[in-house]
Design an enzyme around this catalytic site. Structure first.
Site, PDB file in Angstrom:
ATOM      1  N   HIS A 282       0.743  -1.195   0.043  1.00  0.00           N
ATOM      2  CA  HIS A 282      -0.027  -0.021  -0.111  1.00  0.00           C
ATOM      3  C   HIS A 282       0.827   1.143  -0.084  1.00  0.00           C
ATOM      4  O   HIS A 282       2.196   1.184   0.150  1.00  0.00           O
ATOM      5  CB  HIS A 282      -0.903  -0.031   1.212  1.00  0.00           C
ATOM      6  CG  HIS A 282      -0.272   0.091   2.606  1.00  0.00           C
ATOM      7  ND1 HIS A 282       0.256   0.993   3.255  1.00  0.00           N
ATOM      8  CD2 HIS A 282       0.064  -1.052   3.305  1.00  0.00           C
ATOM      9  CE1 HIS A 282       0.844   0.436   4.226  1.00  0.00           C
ATOM     10  NE2 HIS A 282       0.496  -0.384   4.507  1.00  0.00           N
ATOM     11  N   CYS A 298       2.639  -5.046   6.683  1.00  0.00           N
ATOM     12  CA  CYS A 298       2.458  -4.878   5.324  1.00  0.00           C
ATOM     13  C   CYS A 298       3.667  -4.255   4.716  1.00  0.00           C
ATOM     14  O   CYS A 298       4.606  -4.054   5.327  1.00  0.00           O
ATOM     15  CB  CYS A 298       1.293  -3.783   5.106  1.00  0.00           C
ATOM     16  SG  CYS A 298      -0.421  -4.481   5.892  1.00  0.00           S
TER      17      CYS A 298
END
Length: 365
Positions: A282, A298
């Site tokens: 992301h 992440c």
């Protein structure tokens, strides 16, 4: 005497390791003054999507890593920044100008520091026109401030003309909220490979390296999980579920804040979800830290990089992650998690925490 000796040693080392045609001067200017030859190389690599990180005209490991990967793809000898022989004529000018527009103010505004206050807003904007410019032109705030002296960046207003690096601008105004971008069948054979130890994402088509970007992966108890995964979907301008339990334990709870979309959303402007629950690639609200600090599971990269990456990938693609597995938590953490009111995992959870420490998470310049 000690200071003089140190200076002489530094000069001698530079003389030994740098060839006569080195592009870096022997006496590197004090930060944040940019070295134009390094700036030109960074702009070139950024244009090729071999991400050098933030454009700042300063030497560093991320720029060197990007250079060597680009040289490898071109069949050239790998060198340090000072010794490269790349043809940079495609970057005739390292600077251009940008005129602040009245409509730019739509993306700048009040940005609360706490998630409880952020959850009450409809949009998480840039906190200043300076931050707007640094993201638009992929650079550090120190570079913008230095090359525009004596202009005061805190006093910018519509009509002001600002000197900026000549990169492909990141256009926040072109991004609308899309829950799931359409599949692109011709990209399905492409593969993303990530080695969390080198903090870099690579996109391949067969054996050809198409692009490579610096990332910040997870580490420790919330390390990015190694394995072979698949992209489930790609969301543009996502919202974000801020959950303290996720930050501290990696487990969802019923106590959370739903944060709105915007460039300062913790997962930035793109969410690339994998078939590993709670894990994805992301954007970020802290591009200046990419490749340097750790996240909590992440893989985050700069908004200006992830929007270009998304144009080259699709859901259904394979993502191969290599690196150390998460470190098991001590028993005290397991007890703390049980004390939380935890919900069962959902089949398709909304974007997870960009898993960083709370202090860095919402720290603003």
């Amino acid at each position: 005497m000690k200071k003089l000796f140190s200076s002489l040693v530094s000069t001698l080392v530079l003389a030994l390791v740098l060839p006569a045609r080195a592009v870096i001067p022997d006496a590197l200017p004090a930060a944040p003054e940019p070295v134009e030859d390094i700036l030109r190389l960074q702009i070139f690599l950024d244009t090729q999507l071999f991400g050098p990180g933030k454009v700042d005209g300063r030497p560093g490991d991320i720029t060197t890593q990007a250079l060597k990967l680009y040289q490898r793809t071109q069949g050239l000898p790998e060198t340090e920044v000072a010794a490269h022989t790349l043809d940079l004529s495609s970057v005739p000018e390292v600077y251009t100008t940008y005129t602040i527009r009245p409509e730019d103010l739509k993306y700048v505004g009040d940005l609360p520091s706490q998630p409880s206050a952020q959850s009450k807003k409809k949009y998480l904007p840039y906190d200043s026109l300076l931050e707007f410019l640094t993201e638009r032109f992929h650079c550090s705030p120190e570079l913008i401030e230095f090359i525009n002296r004596p202009m005061k960046m805190a006093a910018l207003k519509p009509g002001d003309v600002v000197k900026v690096p000549s990169v492909q601008p990141f256009l926040i105004e072109e991004l609308t909220q899309i829950a799931k971008l359409p599949e692109v069948p011709e990209f399905l054979t492409r593969v993303i490979k990530i080695d969390t130890r080198e903090k870099r994402l690579r996109l391949y088509e067969g054996e050809k390296l198409l692009a490579t970007l610096p990332i910040t992966p997870g580490s420790g108890h919330l390390a990015t999980p190694p394995g072979t995964w698949r992209i489930l979907g790609i969301a543009q301008m996502p919202t974000f579920r801020w959950d303290k339990s996720v930050l501290e334990y990696g487990v969802r709870s019923s106590s959370y804040y739903q944060l709105p979309l915007g460039p300062n959303n913790p997962v930035g402007v793109m969410w690339i979800g994998l078939n590993k629950p709670g894990i994805g690639i992301h954007g970020t609200n802290q591009p200046q830290t990419i490749g340097r600090s750790a996240s909590h599971g992440c893989m985050r990269t700069a908004n200006w990089d992830v929007v270009r990456l998304v144009k080259m990938i699709t859901q259904g693609m394979t993502v191969i992650i290599e690196g150390p597995a998460p470190v098991p938590r001590p028993p005290v953490y397991a007890k703390a998690v049980k004390a939380e009111e935890v919900r069962p995992a959902e089949a398709a959870p909304p974007p997870p925490e960009p898993r960083r420490g709370l202090k860095l998470f919402f720290w603003k310049k």
